[in-house]
Write a protein that holds these residues in place. Structure first.
Motif, PDB file in Angstrom:
ATOM      1  N   PRO A   1       0.807  -1.219   0.000  1.00  0.00           N
ATOM      2  CA  PRO A   1       0.000   0.000   0.000  1.00  0.00           C
ATOM      3  C   PRO A   1       0.844   1.275   0.000  1.00  0.00           C
ATOM      4  CG  PRO A   1      -0.732  -1.515   1.719  1.00  0.00           C
ATOM      5  CD  PRO A   1       0.547  -2.060   1.174  1.00  0.00           C
ATOM      6  N   PRO A   2       0.602   2.156  -0.975  1.00  0.00           N
ATOM      7  CA  PRO A   2       1.266   3.460  -0.937  1.00  0.00           C
ATOM      8  C   PRO A   2       0.542   4.354   0.066  1.00  0.00           C
ATOM      9  CG  PRO A   2      -0.220   3.367  -2.802  1.00  0.00           C
ATOM     10  CD  PRO A   2      -0.277   2.013  -2.138  1.00  0.00           C
ATOM     11  N   GLY A   3       1.144   5.439   0.453  1.00  0.00           N
ATOM     12  CA  GLY A   3       0.459   6.390   1.336  1.00  0.00           C
ATOM     13  C   GLY A   3      -0.820   6.901   0.698  1.00  0.00           C
ATOM     14  N   ALA A   4      -0.756   7.116  -0.621  1.00  0.00           N
ATOM     15  CA  ALA A   4      -1.939   7.559  -1.362  1.00  0.00           C
ATOM     16  C   ALA A   4      -1.885   6.949  -2.762  1.00  0.00           C
ATOM     17  CB  ALA A   4      -1.993   9.078  -1.448  1.00  0.00           C
ATOM     18  N   LEU A   5      -3.057   6.629  -3.258  1.00  0.00           N
ATOM     19  CA  LEU A   5      -3.199   6.139  -4.626  1.00  0.00           C
ATOM     20  C   LEU A   5      -3.973   7.200  -5.396  1.00  0.00           C
ATOM     21  CD1 LEU A   5      -2.932   3.980  -6.810  1.00  0.00           C
ATOM     22  CD2 LEU A   5      -5.025   2.941  -5.920  1.00  0.00           C
ATOM     23  N   TYR A   6      -3.328   7.771  -6.397  1.00  0.00           N
ATOM     24  CA  TYR A   6      -3.925   8.818  -7.214  1.00  0.00           C
ATOM     25  C   TYR A   6      -4.441   8.199  -8.506  1.00  0.00           C
ATOM     26  CZ  TYR A   6      -1.231  11.737  -4.048  1.00  0.00           C
ATOM     27  OH  TYR A   6      -0.711  12.324  -2.919  1.00  0.00           O
ATOM     28  N   VAL A   7      -5.661   8.534  -8.885  1.00  0.00           N
ATOM     29  CA  VAL A   7      -6.215   8.089 -10.160  1.00  0.00           C
ATOM     30  C   VAL A   7      -6.381   9.334 -11.025  1.00  0.00           C
ATOM     31  CG1 VAL A   7      -8.092   6.905 -11.339  1.00  0.00           C
ATOM     32  CG2 VAL A   7      -7.392   6.143  -9.067  1.00  0.00           C
ATOM     33  N   ASP A   8      -5.539   9.432 -12.046  1.00  0.00           N
ATOM     34  CA  ASP A   8      -5.550  10.573 -12.957  1.00  0.00           C
ATOM     35  C   ASP A   8      -6.638  10.336 -14.002  1.00  0.00           C
ATOM     36  OD1 ASP A   8      -5.113  12.456 -14.962  1.00  0.00           O
ATOM     37  OD2 ASP A   8      -2.943  12.393 -14.730  1.00  0.00           O
ATOM     38  N   LEU A   9      -7.678  11.150 -13.955  1.00  0.00           N
ATOM     39  CA  LEU A   9      -8.856  10.965 -14.805  1.00  0.00           C
ATOM     40  C   LEU A   9      -8.951  11.979 -15.938  1.00  0.00           C
ATOM     41  CD1 LEU A   9     -11.370  10.333 -11.900  1.00  0.00           C
ATOM     42  CD2 LEU A   9     -10.487   8.622 -13.488  1.00  0.00           C
ATOM     43  N   ARG A  10      -7.919  12.777 -16.147  1.00  0.00           N
ATOM     44  CA  ARG A  10      -8.010  13.855 -17.148  1.00  0.00           C
ATOM     45  C   ARG A  10      -8.269  13.331 -18.555  1.00  0.00           C
ATOM     46  NH1 ARG A  10      -3.758  17.105 -15.718  1.00  0.00           N
ATOM     47  NH2 ARG A  10      -3.041  15.550 -14.254  1.00  0.00           N
ATOM     48  N   LEU A  11      -7.889  12.085 -18.850  1.00  0.00           N
ATOM     49  CA  LEU A  11      -8.078  11.525 -20.184  1.00  0.00           C
ATOM     50  C   LEU A  11      -9.234  10.522 -20.263  1.00  0.00           C
ATOM     51  CD1 LEU A  11      -4.309  11.069 -21.104  1.00  0.00           C
ATOM     52  CD2 LEU A  11      -5.842  12.931 -21.760  1.00  0.00           C
ATOM     53  N   VAL A  12     -10.044  10.457 -19.202  1.00  0.00           N
ATOM     54  CA  VAL A  12     -11.221   9.587 -19.216  1.00  0.00           C
ATOM     55  C   VAL A  12     -12.359  10.353 -19.877  1.00  0.00           C
ATOM     56  CG1 VAL A  12     -12.933   8.407 -17.781  1.00  0.00           C
ATOM     57  CG2 VAL A  12     -10.490   8.241 -17.236  1.00  0.00           C
ATOM     58  N   THR A  13     -12.921   9.758 -20.928  1.00  0.00           N
ATOM     59  CA  THR A  13     -13.929  10.448 -21.735  1.00  0.00           C
ATOM     60  C   THR A  13     -15.360  10.050 -21.400  1.00  0.00           C
ATOM     61  OG1 THR A  13     -13.595   8.761 -23.429  1.00  0.00           O
ATOM     62  CG2 THR A  13     -12.362  10.812 -23.666  1.00  0.00           C
ATOM     63  N   PHE A  14     -15.540   8.917 -20.707  1.00  0.00           N
ATOM     64  CA  PHE A  14     -16.895   8.439 -20.406  1.00  0.00           C
ATOM     65  C   PHE A  14     -16.831   7.531 -19.184  1.00  0.00           C
ATOM     66  CE2 PHE A  14     -20.099   5.066 -20.827  1.00  0.00           C
ATOM     67  CZ  PHE A  14     -21.252   5.828 -20.831  1.00  0.00           C
ATOM     68  N   VAL A  15     -17.824   7.662 -18.298  1.00  0.00           N
ATOM     69  CA  VAL A  15     -17.964   6.770 -17.143  1.00  0.00           C
ATOM     70  C   VAL A  15     -19.433   6.406 -17.024  1.00  0.00           C
ATOM     71  CG1 VAL A  15     -17.712   6.536 -14.642  1.00  0.00           C
ATOM     72  CG2 VAL A  15     -16.030   7.848 -15.929  1.00  0.00           C
ATOM     73  N   ASP A  16     -19.722   5.091 -16.995  1.00  0.00           N
ATOM     74  CA  ASP A  16     -21.104   4.657 -16.778  1.00  0.00           C
ATOM     75  C   ASP A  16     -21.254   4.191 -15.327  1.00  0.00           C
ATOM     76  OD1 ASP A  16     -20.036   2.081 -16.637  1.00  0.00           O
ATOM     77  OD2 ASP A  16     -21.079   1.334 -18.413  1.00  0.00           O
ATOM     78  N   SER A  17     -22.414   3.614 -14.996  1.00  0.00           N
ATOM     79  CA  SER A  17     -22.662   3.210 -13.613  1.00  0.00           C
ATOM     80  C   SER A  17     -21.679   2.141 -13.148  1.00  0.00           C
ATOM     81  CB  SER A  17     -24.102   2.713 -13.452  1.00  0.00           C
ATOM     82  OG  SER A  17     -24.348   1.597 -14.285  1.00  0.00           O
ATOM     83  N   SER A  18     -21.239   1.269 -14.035  1.00  0.00           N
ATOM     84  CA  SER A  18     -20.234   0.268 -13.665  1.00  0.00           C
ATOM     85  C   SER A  18     -18.900   0.941 -13.361  1.00  0.00           C
ATOM     86  CB  SER A  18     -20.049  -0.757 -14.788  1.00  0.00           C
ATOM     87  OG  SER A  18     -21.225  -1.485 -14.979  1.00  0.00           O
ATOM     88  N   GLY A  19     -18.577   1.975 -14.116  1.00  0.00           N
ATOM     89  CA  GLY A  19     -17.363   2.738 -13.856  1.00  0.00           C
ATOM     90  C   GLY A  19     -17.420   3.447 -12.520  1.00  0.00           C
ATOM     91  N   LEU A  20     -18.587   4.021 -12.202  1.00  0.00           N
ATOM     92  CA  LEU A  20     -18.759   4.651 -10.889  1.00  0.00           C
ATOM     93  C   LEU A  20     -18.591   3.617  -9.788  1.00  0.00           C
ATOM     94  CD1 LEU A  20     -21.794   7.061 -11.436  1.00  0.00           C
ATOM     95  CD2 LEU A  20     -19.369   7.659 -11.252  1.00  0.00           C
ATOM     96  N   GLY A  21     -19.175   2.437  -9.997  1.00  0.00           N
ATOM     97  CA  GLY A  21     -19.024   1.356  -9.025  1.00  0.00           C
ATOM     98  C   GLY A  21     -17.572   0.957  -8.855  1.00  0.00           C
ATOM     99  N   ALA A  22     -16.820   0.951  -9.942  1.00  0.00           N
ATOM    100  CA  ALA A  22     -15.394   0.612  -9.877  1.00  0.00           C
ATOM    101  C   ALA A  22     -14.625   1.665  -9.088  1.00  0.00           C
ATOM    102  CB  ALA A  22     -14.825   0.469 -11.284  1.00  0.00           C
ATOM    103  N   LEU A  23     -14.986   2.935  -9.237  1.00  0.00           N
ATOM    104  CA  LEU A  23     -14.333   3.996  -8.459  1.00  0.00           C
ATOM    105  C   LEU A  23     -14.651   3.860  -6.973  1.00  0.00           C
ATOM    106  CD1 LEU A  23     -14.882   7.061 -10.824  1.00  0.00           C
ATOM    107  CD2 LEU A  23     -12.708   5.893 -10.347  1.00  0.00           C
ATOM    108  N   VAL A  24     -15.903   3.533  -6.649  1.00  0.00           N
ATOM    109  CA  VAL A  24     -16.285   3.317  -5.247  1.00  0.00           C
ATOM    110  C   VAL A  24     -15.543   2.114  -4.686  1.00  0.00           C
ATOM    111  CG1 VAL A  24     -18.192   2.713  -3.698  1.00  0.00           C
ATOM    112  CG2 VAL A  24     -18.519   4.457  -5.459  1.00  0.00           C
ATOM    113  N   SER A  25     -15.454   1.030  -5.466  1.00  0.00           N
ATOM    114  CA  SER A  25     -14.698  -0.153  -5.034  1.00  0.00           C
ATOM    115  C   SER A  25     -13.236   0.189  -4.800  1.00  0.00           C
ATOM    116  CB  SER A  25     -14.789  -1.266  -6.076  1.00  0.00           C
ATOM    117  OG  SER A  25     -16.087  -1.782  -6.140  1.00  0.00           O
ATOM    118  N   ALA A  26     -12.667   1.017  -5.682  1.00  0.00           N
ATOM    119  CA  ALA A  26     -11.273   1.432  -5.528  1.00  0.00           C
ATOM    120  C   ALA A  26     -11.081   2.189  -4.221  1.00  0.00           C
ATOM    121  CB  ALA A  26     -10.850   2.285  -6.721  1.00  0.00           C
TER     122      ALA A  26
END
Length: 105
Positions: A42-67
């Motif tokens: 485990p790092p102190g923090a895990l950063y998810v860089d989303l600047r190049l993400v063009t679309f997120v559906d409900s499964s993607g939102l669920g994946a972010l919550v799981s993360a």
């Protein structure tokens, strides 16, 4: 379009996942697996860089919550970096901005 994921170290500590493309049903499990791998050890923090993400559906939102949950269990912190305005609106509509520490409006 799919989703490209790249894991790298971050100057000053932590780990970054750079995501590019669509975070949707077809790639949500792969995103979760990438997060699990990035949390070992485990790092102190895990950063998810989303600047190049063009679309997120409900499964993607669920994946972010799981993360977020995976990071918490690992004793780390998940930080969403540079979400687009469209993604911020989606997170606000879903009531998730507080979970990720993003501005409410």
């Amino acid at each position: 379009m799919g989703l490209n994921l790249h894991v790298q170290g971050r100057i000053g500590g932590g780990t970054v996942i750079v995501a590019r493309g669509d975070l949707d049903y077809g790639v949500a499990d792969r995103f979760r697996a990438c997060v699990e791998q990035a949390l070992q050890p485990p790092p102190g923090a895990l950063y998810v860089d989303l600047r190049l993400v063009t679309f997120v559906d409900s499964s993607g939102l669920g994946a972010l919550v799981s993360a977020h949950k995976l990071a918490e269990r690992a004793g780390s912190r998940l930080v969403l970096e540079s979400p687009s305005e469209a993604l911020l609106r989606t997170l606000r509509t879903a009531g998730l901005v507080t979970l990720f520490g993003l501005p409410p409006a």
